[in-house]
Motif scaffolding. Sequence first.
Motif, PDB file in Angstrom:
ATOM      1  N   GLY A   1       0.812  -1.219   0.000  1.00 13.33           N
ATOM      2  CA  GLY A   1       0.000   0.000   0.000  1.00 13.33           C
ATOM      3  C   GLY A   1       0.842   1.263   0.000  1.00 13.33           C
ATOM      4  O   GLY A   1       0.474   2.252   0.620  1.00 13.33           O
ATOM      5  N   VAL A   2       2.002   1.200  -0.689  1.00 13.61           N
ATOM      6  CA  VAL A   2       2.883   2.361  -0.775  1.00 13.61           C
ATOM      7  C   VAL A   2       3.020   2.795  -2.230  1.00 13.61           C
ATOM      8  O   VAL A   2       2.609   2.085  -3.134  1.00 13.61           O
ATOM      9  N   ARG A   3       3.628   3.971  -2.446  1.00 14.37           N
ATOM     10  CA  ARG A   3       3.736   4.498  -3.803  1.00 14.37           C
ATOM     11  C   ARG A   3       5.157   4.794  -4.247  1.00 14.37           C
ATOM     12  O   ARG A   3       5.370   5.309  -5.329  1.00 14.37           O
ATOM     13  N   SER A   4       6.140   4.483  -3.395  1.00 16.96           N
ATOM     14  CA  SER A   4       7.523   4.793  -3.768  1.00 16.96           C
ATOM     15  C   SER A   4       8.482   3.794  -3.140  1.00 16.96           C
ATOM     16  O   SER A   4       8.147   3.119  -2.163  1.00 16.96           O
TER      17      SER A   4
ATOM     18  N   ALA B   1       9.150   4.713   0.507  1.00 16.03           N
ATOM     19  CA  ALA B   1       8.092   4.239   1.405  1.00 16.03           C
ATOM     20  C   ALA B   1       8.198   2.731   1.628  1.00 16.03           C
ATOM     21  O   ALA B   1       7.987   2.247   2.742  1.00 16.03           O
ATOM     22  N   ALA B   2       8.547   1.982   0.590  1.00 19.58           N
ATOM     23  CA  ALA B   2       8.730   0.534   0.727  1.00 19.58           C
ATOM     24  C   ALA B   2       9.915   0.232   1.642  1.00 19.58           C
ATOM     25  O   ALA B   2       9.850  -0.670   2.485  1.00 19.58           O
ATOM     26  N   ALA B   3      10.999   0.988   1.496  1.00 19.48           N
ATOM     27  CA  ALA B   3      12.175   0.798   2.343  1.00 19.48           C
ATOM     28  C   ALA B   3      11.847   1.115   3.802  1.00 19.48           C
ATOM     29  O   ALA B   3      12.254   0.379   4.715  1.00 19.48           O
ATOM     30  N   VAL B   4      11.105   2.178   4.032  1.00 23.12           N
ATOM     31  CA  VAL B   4      10.698   2.540   5.397  1.00 23.12           C
ATOM     32  C   VAL B   4       9.836   1.430   5.985  1.00 23.12           C
ATOM     33  O   VAL B   4      10.018   1.019   7.139  1.00 23.12           O
ATOM     34  N   TRP B   5       8.904   0.900   5.189  1.00 22.49           N
ATOM     35  CA  TRP B   5       8.055  -0.198   5.626  1.00 22.49           C
ATOM     36  C   TRP B   5       8.914  -1.395   6.046  1.00 22.49           C
ATOM     37  O   TRP B   5       8.691  -2.015   7.075  1.00 22.49           O
ATOM     38  N   ALA B   6       9.912  -1.715   5.229  1.00 26.74           N
ATOM     39  CA  ALA B   6      10.797  -2.853   5.505  1.00 26.74           C
ATOM     40  C   ALA B   6      11.536  -2.667   6.832  1.00 26.74           C
ATOM     41  O   ALA B   6      11.620  -3.594   7.645  1.00 26.74           O
TER      42      ALA B   6
END
Length: 87
Positions: free
Chosen positions: A70-73, A76-81
Amino acid sequence: AAGEPAGGRVSRPPPATVAEVAGVCLSAREVDVLRCLATGHDSNKAAARVLGVQPFTINDYLRILYRKLGVRSRVAAAVWAVRNGIA
């Protein structure tokens, strides 16, 4: 070497779901891609080099991951990880 497929590449079985991470089912390879992002491999080319695939393959994984997370960049994916203990 004996027992290796022609071309020296080791074939892999289809990726299995590792587990649910924060309610999201991720394959082992998706986790690998997220780990690359979160540890500073800031281009598809760099991540592809680490994982032994083509850059367009990383792009395909990113599209899937963006939808799942549910991310757009990639940031954001790296932060989620990082927040979810992948990196």
